[in-house]
Design a protein around this motif. Structure first.
Motif, PDB file in Angstrom:
ATOM      1  N   VAL A  37      12.793  -6.137  -5.295  1.00  0.00           N
ATOM      2  CA  VAL A  37      12.772  -6.273  -6.748  1.00  0.00           C
ATOM      3  C   VAL A  37      12.319  -4.968  -7.398  1.00  0.00           C
ATOM      4  O   VAL A  37      12.913  -4.499  -8.376  1.00  0.00           O
ATOM      5  CB  VAL A  37      11.864  -7.454  -7.157  1.00  0.00           C
ATOM      6  N   TRP A  38      11.263  -4.368  -6.880  1.00  0.00           N
ATOM      7  CA  TRP A  38      10.743  -3.151  -7.482  1.00  0.00           C
ATOM      8  C   TRP A  38      11.715  -1.982  -7.336  1.00  0.00           C
ATOM      9  O   TRP A  38      11.868  -1.157  -8.251  1.00  0.00           O
ATOM     10  CB  TRP A  38       9.398  -2.784  -6.854  1.00  0.00           C
ATOM     11  N   GLN A  39      12.395  -1.906  -6.206  1.00  0.00           N
ATOM     12  CA  GLN A  39      13.295  -0.784  -5.930  1.00  0.00           C
ATOM     13  C   GLN A  39      14.710  -1.003  -6.455  1.00  0.00           C
ATOM     14  O   GLN A  39      15.575  -0.153  -6.262  1.00  0.00           O
ATOM     15  CB  GLN A  39      13.304  -0.510  -4.426  1.00  0.00           C
ATOM     16  N   GLY A  40      14.946  -2.143  -7.106  1.00  0.00           N
ATOM     17  CA  GLY A  40      16.226  -2.374  -7.743  1.00  0.00           C
ATOM     18  C   GLY A  40      17.325  -2.877  -6.839  1.00  0.00           C
ATOM     19  O   GLY A  40      18.493  -2.906  -7.240  1.00  0.00           O
ATOM     20  N   ARG A  41      16.973  -3.309  -5.625  1.00  0.00           N
ATOM     21  CA  ARG A  41      17.989  -3.867  -4.733  1.00  0.00           C
ATOM     22  C   ARG A  41      18.295  -5.319  -5.060  1.00  0.00           C
ATOM     23  O   ARG A  41      19.279  -5.879  -4.579  1.00  0.00           O
ATOM     24  CB  ARG A  41      17.533  -3.726  -3.281  1.00  0.00           C
ATOM     25  N   ALA A  42      17.451  -5.937  -5.836  1.00  0.00           N
ATOM     26  CA  ALA A  42      17.665  -7.306  -6.310  1.00  0.00           C
ATOM     27  C   ALA A  42      16.885  -7.464  -7.602  1.00  0.00           C
ATOM     28  O   ALA A  42      15.921  -6.735  -7.855  1.00  0.00           O
ATOM     29  CB  ALA A  42      17.211  -8.338  -5.275  1.00  0.00           C
ATOM     30  N   LEU A  43      17.302  -8.415  -8.416  1.00  0.00           N
ATOM     31  CA  LEU A  43      16.568  -8.709  -9.639  1.00  0.00           C
ATOM     32  C   LEU A  43      15.490  -9.755  -9.375  1.00  0.00           C
ATOM     33  O   LEU A  43      14.367  -9.653  -9.880  1.00  0.00           O
ATOM     34  CB  LEU A  43      17.534  -9.207 -10.713  1.00  0.00           C
ATOM     35  N   HIS A  44      15.845 -10.767  -8.581  1.00  0.00           N
ATOM     36  CA  HIS A  44      14.920 -11.837  -8.219  1.00  0.00           C
ATOM     37  C   HIS A  44      14.872 -11.969  -6.695  1.00  0.00           C
ATOM     38  O   HIS A  44      15.863 -11.689  -6.008  1.00  0.00           O
ATOM     39  CB  HIS A  44      15.370 -13.187  -8.787  1.00  0.00           C
ATOM     40  N   ALA A  45      13.739 -12.436  -6.192  1.00  0.00           N
ATOM     41  CA  ALA A  45      13.610 -12.752  -4.770  1.00  0.00           C
ATOM     42  C   ALA A  45      12.765 -14.015  -4.632  1.00  0.00           C
ATOM     43  O   ALA A  45      11.809 -14.215  -5.390  1.00  0.00           O
ATOM     44  CB  ALA A  45      12.977 -11.602  -3.988  1.00  0.00           C
ATOM     45  N   VAL A  46      13.123 -14.859  -3.665  1.00  0.00           N
ATOM     46  CA  VAL A  46      12.403 -16.114  -3.441  1.00  0.00           C
ATOM     47  C   VAL A  46      12.029 -16.220  -1.962  1.00  0.00           C
ATOM     48  O   VAL A  46      12.873 -16.042  -1.086  1.00  0.00           O
ATOM     49  CB  VAL A  46      13.266 -17.338  -3.819  1.00  0.00           C
ATOM     50  N   ASN A  47      10.763 -16.500  -1.717  1.00  0.00           N
ATOM     51  CA  ASN A  47      10.280 -16.811  -0.372  1.00  0.00           C
ATOM     52  C   ASN A  47       9.561 -18.147  -0.434  1.00  0.00           C
ATOM     53  O   ASN A  47       8.353 -18.202  -0.658  1.00  0.00           O
ATOM     54  CB  ASN A  47       9.335 -15.730   0.153  1.00  0.00           C
ATOM     55  N   PHE A  48      10.314 -19.242  -0.242  1.00  0.00           N
ATOM     56  CA  PHE A  48       9.658 -20.548  -0.375  1.00  0.00           C
ATOM     57  C   PHE A  48       8.746 -20.855   0.800  1.00  0.00           C
ATOM     58  O   PHE A  48       7.928 -21.767   0.728  1.00  0.00           O
ATOM     59  CB  PHE A  48      10.691 -21.667  -0.608  1.00  0.00           C
ATOM     60  N   ALA A  49       8.840 -20.097   1.888  1.00  0.00           N
ATOM     61  CA  ALA A  49       7.894 -20.277   3.002  1.00  0.00           C
ATOM     62  C   ALA A  49       6.539 -19.676   2.672  1.00  0.00           C
ATOM     63  O   ALA A  49       5.558 -19.941   3.371  1.00  0.00           O
ATOM     64  CB  ALA A  49       8.443 -19.646   4.275  1.00  0.00           C
ATOM     65  N   GLY A  50       6.480 -18.864   1.629  1.00  0.00           N
ATOM     66  CA  GLY A  50       5.239 -18.199   1.263  1.00  0.00           C
ATOM     67  C   GLY A  50       4.443 -18.978   0.235  1.00  0.00           C
ATOM     68  O   GLY A  50       4.572 -20.188   0.093  1.00  0.00           O
ATOM     69  N   GLY A  51       3.614 -18.254  -0.485  1.00  0.00           N
ATOM     70  CA  GLY A  51       2.719 -18.889  -1.449  1.00  0.00           C
ATOM     71  C   GLY A  51       1.411 -19.320  -0.827  1.00  0.00           C
ATOM     72  O   GLY A  51       0.747 -20.227  -1.347  1.00  0.00           O
ATOM     73  N   LEU A  52       1.002 -18.659   0.261  1.00  0.00           N
ATOM     74  CA  LEU A  52      -0.218 -19.057   0.991  1.00  0.00           C
ATOM     75  C   LEU A  52      -1.430 -18.419   0.315  1.00  0.00           C
ATOM     76  O   LEU A  52      -2.061 -17.493   0.815  1.00  0.00           O
ATOM     77  CB  LEU A  52      -0.093 -18.640   2.458  1.00  0.00           C
ATOM     78  N   HIS A  53      -1.782 -18.989  -0.828  1.00  0.00           N
ATOM     79  CA  HIS A  53      -2.654 -18.336  -1.801  1.00  0.00           C
ATOM     80  C   HIS A  53      -4.142 -18.509  -1.568  1.00  0.00           C
ATOM     81  O   HIS A  53      -4.940 -17.957  -2.333  1.00  0.00           O
ATOM     82  CB  HIS A  53      -2.307 -18.831  -3.204  1.00  0.00           C
ATOM     83  N   HIS A  54      -4.549 -19.291  -0.570  1.00  0.00           N
ATOM     84  CA  HIS A  54      -5.984 -19.508  -0.349  1.00  0.00           C
ATOM     85  C   HIS A  54      -6.613 -18.495   0.604  1.00  0.00           C
ATOM     86  O   HIS A  54      -7.847 -18.364   0.629  1.00  0.00           O
ATOM     87  CB  HIS A  54      -6.245 -20.912   0.207  1.00  0.00           C
ATOM     88  N   ALA A  55      -5.824 -17.823   1.427  1.00  0.00           N
ATOM     89  CA  ALA A  55      -6.392 -16.903   2.410  1.00  0.00           C
ATOM     90  C   ALA A  55      -7.202 -15.824   1.706  1.00  0.00           C
ATOM     91  O   ALA A  55      -6.768 -15.232   0.722  1.00  0.00           O
ATOM     92  CB  ALA A  55      -5.288 -16.277   3.248  1.00  0.00           C
ATOM     93  N   MET A  56      -8.383 -15.575   2.222  1.00  0.00           N
ATOM     94  CA  MET A  56      -9.289 -14.586   1.662  1.00  0.00           C
ATOM     95  C   MET A  56      -9.209 -13.271   2.452  1.00  0.00           C
ATOM     96  O   MET A  56      -8.656 -13.245   3.550  1.00  0.00           O
ATOM     97  CB  MET A  56     -10.720 -15.126   1.690  1.00  0.00           C
ATOM     98  N   PRO A  57      -9.760 -12.200   1.924  1.00  0.00           N
ATOM     99  CA  PRO A  57      -9.700 -10.936   2.664  1.00  0.00           C
ATOM    100  C   PRO A  57     -10.263 -11.027   4.075  1.00  0.00           C
ATOM    101  O   PRO A  57      -9.741 -10.373   4.986  1.00  0.00           O
ATOM    102  CB  PRO A  57     -10.534  -9.986   1.795  1.00  0.00           C
ATOM    103  N   GLY A  58     -11.294 -11.857   4.254  1.00  0.00           N
ATOM    104  CA  GLY A  58     -11.923 -11.920   5.568  1.00  0.00           C
ATOM    105  C   GLY A  58     -11.913 -13.278   6.215  1.00  0.00           C
ATOM    106  O   GLY A  58     -12.659 -13.497   7.180  1.00  0.00           O
TER     107      GLY A  58
END
Length: 392
Positions: free
Chosen positions: A117-138
């Motif tokens: 998305v940032w480099q302009g190879r696509a406008l949108h990208a979807v990773n429905f396997a992701g979103g693992l938002h609870h993991a902390m740095p440690g």
């Protein structure tokens, strides 16, 4: 621009498997991918299916501590040696063979989508396997080993992005992403979730607004248990668009946990697939209105693994691809056969809708000071809007 959208997918992500009986059943990923295929979404002219490489240690260290990465790698080789001081080998995050590799692969899909998305190879990208938002740095937390949304955002910053907005629609507070960027004014994190007094992880109060020098960069809406379509959509639209307009992100990253649904066994909201679909449409619109169309969308939670998750995330992918699936579409018979083959279940939902047409009152229509939902929205607006030069 080589294509409108990329679906980030590697069959190996199905190996993210905490074992029999764990709520995070990887069948939800397999069934989502098969429904996308069965409905012909993948054959759309503006969607490419792309497999990115797993992230390496240098990328993981943008978010995670080196000692934690080492602990994950050790537990991955020998699950019995998992160190619970790092959140590994717990009931929420049991260790399993290959855990490091598949977690890095999932993170790779989000990071790869962000790069495209940032480099302009696509406008949108979807990773429905992701979103693992609870993991902390440690540490691992809440079924999450590596925090792929935070890694994607960190990679965007590394590539030169100066403002990234993160909108988290999961029923649980996006605590890990918020923690990573707590002191970073370049990242605006917005999380709408069930009230922390009634649901894991017990954080995400409206007064949690960001660290010193980044005041107002963390936004939390604590929704009352039982909130349904009208209230949920009212809260989303009463908070998100104004903040995005004021912040001016260069990229929008969104998390679409399907566990806000009324049938989800781990939470207490009452949202429909139809409202979740509308929220995905809104995220798409926000990306174009406020972020020059740059949009990375991820999945997240969701534990009604047959009746809810595949339909919700298929809608998400189709919206990103510019070929929305009509609500009344019947699910293909071949997909129902796949459900039976993988789960032994019959009687799965027959259409891509819950049969509802959600409507909501805009915040500009006024608020009811006696209504718990309006109280929650008002608390958030009062806590963070002035930091953005907005009226509460």
């Amino acid at each position: 621009m080589s294509g409108r959208a990329q679906l980030m997918w590697d069959e190996g992500v199905i190996g993210y498997d905490f074992g029999r009986g764990h709520p995070m059943d990887p069948v939800r990923l397999a069934l989502t991918k098969r429904l996308i295929e069965s409905l012909g979404v993948e054959r759309g002219p503006d969607l490419s299916v792309v497999a990115a490489k797993p992230v390496g240690d240098s990328t993981l260290r943008l978010v995670h501590r080196a000692d934690y990465i080492d602990a994950v790698r050790r537990a991955s080789l020998d699950p019995a040696s998992a160190d619970q001081r790092y959140g590994l080998g717990t009931p929420d995050d049991p260790a399993f063979a290959g855990m490091h590799e598949v977690s890095a692969l999932i993170a790779g899909q989000s990071v790869g989508g962000a790069e495209a998305v940032w480099q302009g190879r696509a406008l949108h990208a979807v990773n429905f396997a992701g979103g693992l938002h609870h993991a902390m740095p440690g540490s691992a937390s809440g079924f999450c080993v590596y925090n792929d949304p935070a890694l994607a955002i960190a990679r965007l910053l590394e590539l030169g992005a100066e403002r990234v907005a993160y909108v988290d629609l999961d029923v649980h507070h996006g605590d890990g992403v918020e923690a990573v960027f707590w002191d970073d004014p370049r990242v605006l994190t917005i999380s709408l979730h069930e009230h922390p007094g009634t649901l894991f992880p017990g954080t995400g109060w409206p007064q949690e607004c960001g660290g010193e020098g980044a005041e107002g960069s963390a936004v939390n809406v604590a929704l009352p248990p039982g909130t349904g379509d009208e209230g949920w959509l009212r809260a989303v639209h009463a908070v998100v668009p104004e903040l995005l307009e004021a912040f001016g992100p260069q990229v929008l990253v969104s998390q679409h946990g399907a566990d806000t649904h009324v049938e989800d066994p781990l939470a207490h909201l009452a949202v429909s697939v139809d409202a979740q679909r509308l929220a995905a449409e809104s995220a798409h619109e926000w990306a174009h209105t406020y972020a020059e169309g740059r949009w990375l969308a991820t999945g997240g939670g969701g534990y009604a693994v047959v009746d809810v998750v595949p339909r919700t995330w298929t809608h998400l992918v189709a919206i990103a691809a510019g070929t929305p699936v009509p609500r009344e579409t019947e699910v293909p018979a071949e997909w129902l056969q796949e459900v039976y083959a993988r789960t032994g279940r019959t009687g799965a939902q027959q259409r891509m809708t819950d049969g509802l047409e959600p409507h909501w009152r805009g915040w500009g229509a006024g608020y009811d000071p006696a209504d718990r939902l309006d109280q929650a929205v008002r608390a958030t607006r009062r806590a963070v809007f002035p930091a953005h030069g907005l009226l509460p």
